[in-house]
Design a protein around this motif. Structure first.
Motif, PDB file in Angstrom:
ATOM      1  N   GLU A  33       0.830  -1.210   0.000  1.00  0.00           N
ATOM      2  CA  GLU A  33       0.000   0.000   0.000  1.00  0.00           C
ATOM      3  C   GLU A  33       0.863   1.257   0.000  1.00  0.00           C
ATOM      4  N   ASP A  34       1.954   1.239   0.777  1.00  0.00           N
ATOM      5  CA  ASP A  34       2.847   2.400   0.799  1.00  0.00           C
ATOM      6  C   ASP A  34       3.555   2.559  -0.545  1.00  0.00           C
ATOM      7  N   LEU A  35       3.902   1.447  -1.177  1.00  0.00           N
ATOM      8  CA  LEU A  35       4.478   1.539  -2.527  1.00  0.00           C
ATOM      9  C   LEU A  35       3.496   2.212  -3.473  1.00  0.00           C
ATOM     10  N   GLU A  36       2.226   1.830  -3.395  1.00  0.00           N
ATOM     11  CA  GLU A  36       1.204   2.426  -4.251  1.00  0.00           C
ATOM     12  C   GLU A  36       1.063   3.920  -3.978  1.00  0.00           C
ATOM     13  N   ARG A  37       1.140   4.295  -2.706  1.00  0.00           N
ATOM     14  CA  ARG A  37       1.048   5.713  -2.347  1.00  0.00           C
ATOM     15  C   ARG A  37       2.189   6.505  -2.976  1.00  0.00           C
ATOM     16  N   GLN A  38       3.382   5.904  -2.954  1.00  0.00           N
ATOM     17  CA  GLN A  38       4.558   6.586  -3.500  1.00  0.00           C
ATOM     18  C   GLN A  38       4.657   6.489  -5.018  1.00  0.00           C
ATOM     19  N   PHE A  39       4.236   5.352  -5.563  1.00  0.00           N
ATOM     20  CA  PHE A  39       4.431   5.051  -6.990  1.00  0.00           C
ATOM     21  C   PHE A  39       3.111   4.548  -7.584  1.00  0.00           C
ATOM     22  N   ALA A  40       2.218   5.482  -7.863  1.00  0.00           N
ATOM     23  CA  ALA A  40       0.866   5.140  -8.330  1.00  0.00           C
ATOM     24  C   ALA A  40       0.906   4.180  -9.511  1.00  0.00           C
ATOM     25  N   GLY A  41       0.092   3.122  -9.406  1.00  0.00           N
ATOM     26  CA  GLY A  41      -0.028   2.142 -10.474  1.00  0.00           C
ATOM     27  C   GLY A  41       0.758   0.865 -10.245  1.00  0.00           C
ATOM     28  N   ILE A  42       1.674   0.871  -9.276  1.00  0.00           N
ATOM     29  CA  ILE A  42       2.506  -0.319  -9.070  1.00  0.00           C
ATOM     30  C   ILE A  42       1.712  -1.462  -8.432  1.00  0.00           C
ATOM     31  N   LYS A  43       0.745  -1.140  -7.568  1.00  0.00           N
ATOM     32  CA  LYS A  43       0.001  -2.190  -6.866  1.00  0.00           C
ATOM     33  C   LYS A  43      -0.769  -3.076  -7.837  1.00  0.00           C
ATOM     34  N   GLU A  44      -1.378  -2.494  -8.863  1.00  0.00           N
ATOM     35  CA  GLU A  44      -2.158  -3.320  -9.791  1.00  0.00           C
ATOM     36  C   GLU A  44      -1.280  -4.273 -10.572  1.00  0.00           C
ATOM     37  N   ARG A  45       0.016  -4.027 -10.620  1.00  0.00           N
ATOM     38  CA  ARG A  45       0.949  -4.959 -11.255  1.00  0.00           C
ATOM     39  C   ARG A  45       1.309  -6.106 -10.308  1.00  0.00           C
ATOM     40  N   LEU A  46       1.124  -5.863  -9.001  1.00  0.00           N
ATOM     41  CA  LEU A  46       1.468  -6.866  -7.990  1.00  0.00           C
ATOM     42  C   LEU A  46       0.256  -7.667  -7.516  1.00  0.00           C
ATOM     43  N   CYS A  47      -0.900  -7.011  -7.426  1.00  0.00           N
ATOM     44  CA  CYS A  47      -2.085  -7.636  -6.850  1.00  0.00           C
ATOM     45  C   CYS A  47      -3.250  -7.616  -7.840  1.00  0.00           C
ATOM     46  N   ASP A  48      -4.103  -8.649  -7.724  1.00  0.00           N
ATOM     47  CA  ASP A  48      -5.280  -8.717  -8.585  1.00  0.00           C
ATOM     48  C   ASP A  48      -6.410  -7.854  -8.016  1.00  0.00           C
ATOM     49  N   GLU A  49      -7.576  -7.908  -8.661  1.00  0.00           N
ATOM     50  CA  GLU A  49      -8.724  -7.088  -8.269  1.00  0.00           C
ATOM     51  C   GLU A  49      -9.219  -7.409  -6.866  1.00  0.00           C
ATOM     52  N   GLU A  50      -8.928  -8.610  -6.391  1.00  0.00           N
ATOM     53  CA  GLU A  50      -9.365  -9.019  -5.060  1.00  0.00           C
ATOM     54  C   GLU A  50      -8.300  -8.762  -4.001  1.00  0.00           C
ATOM     55  N   GLY A  51      -7.200  -8.153  -4.404  1.00  0.00           N
ATOM     56  CA  GLY A  51      -6.157  -7.795  -3.450  1.00  0.00           C
ATOM     57  C   GLY A  51      -5.146  -8.883  -3.174  1.00  0.00           C
ATOM     58  N   ARG A  52      -5.228  -9.997  -3.890  1.00  0.00           N
ATOM     59  CA  ARG A  52      -4.256 -11.082  -3.709  1.00  0.00           C
ATOM     60  C   ARG A  52      -3.071 -10.881  -4.648  1.00  0.00           C
ATOM     61  N   VAL A  53      -1.920 -11.400  -4.244  1.00  0.00           N
ATOM     62  CA  VAL A  53      -0.735 -11.313  -5.096  1.00  0.00           C
ATOM     63  C   VAL A  53      -1.019 -12.059  -6.394  1.00  0.00           C
ATOM     64  N   ARG A  54      -0.683 -11.423  -7.493  1.00  0.00           N
ATOM     65  CA  ARG A  54      -0.925 -12.029  -8.803  1.00  0.00           C
ATOM     66  C   ARG A  54      -0.165 -13.348  -8.926  1.00  0.00           C
ATOM     67  N   ARG A  55      -0.728 -14.222  -9.738  1.00  0.00           N
ATOM     68  CA  ARG A  55      -0.197 -15.576  -9.899  1.00  0.00           C
ATOM     69  C   ARG A  55       1.258 -15.598 -10.366  1.00  0.00           C
ATOM     70  N   PHE A  56       1.626 -14.667 -11.221  1.00  0.00           N
ATOM     71  CA  PHE A  56       2.975 -14.678 -11.780  1.00  0.00           C
ATOM     72  C   PHE A  56       3.903 -13.660 -11.132  1.00  0.00           C
TER      73      PHE A  56
END
Length: 91
Positions: A33-56
């Motif tokens: 969450e802090d990464l997302e605050r600092q670097f907008a858009g990075i979280k969606e590359r790490l987590c899916d729509e449900e907030g879980r870490v992406r499979r890959f």
């Protein structure tokens, strides 16, 4: 001293080219969450729509895969290292 986050090459466009950044949080999820605050858009590359870490995407806390710890609830402390490692497919 915040958690040191190692950024893989494909995500460095979010961090201005930095391969390592600092982020705060008591858990891996809070660090994300802090990464997302600092670097907008990075979280969606790490987590899916449900907030879980992406499979890959693999996240390692001090060398340990968070899937074998407490996932995003894994506790962090100052000075820990979180490595973001994209999975590589192939044979």
């Amino acid at each position: 001293m915040p958690v040191k986050v190692r950024i893989p090459t494909p995500l460095r466009r979010f961090t201005g080219g930095s391969e390592e950044v600092g982020a705060d949080g008591a858990t891996v999820g809070a660090v994300v969450e802090d990464l997302e605050r600092q670097f907008a858009g990075i979280k969606e590359r790490l987590c899916d729509e449900e907030g879980r870490v992406r499979r890959f995407v693999n996240l390692y806390l001090n060398g340990d895969d968070i899937r074998f710890l407490s996932h995003l609830d894994s506790a962090t402390k100052d000075g820990d290292e979180l490595s973001i490692v994209p999975a590589i497919a192939g044979g």
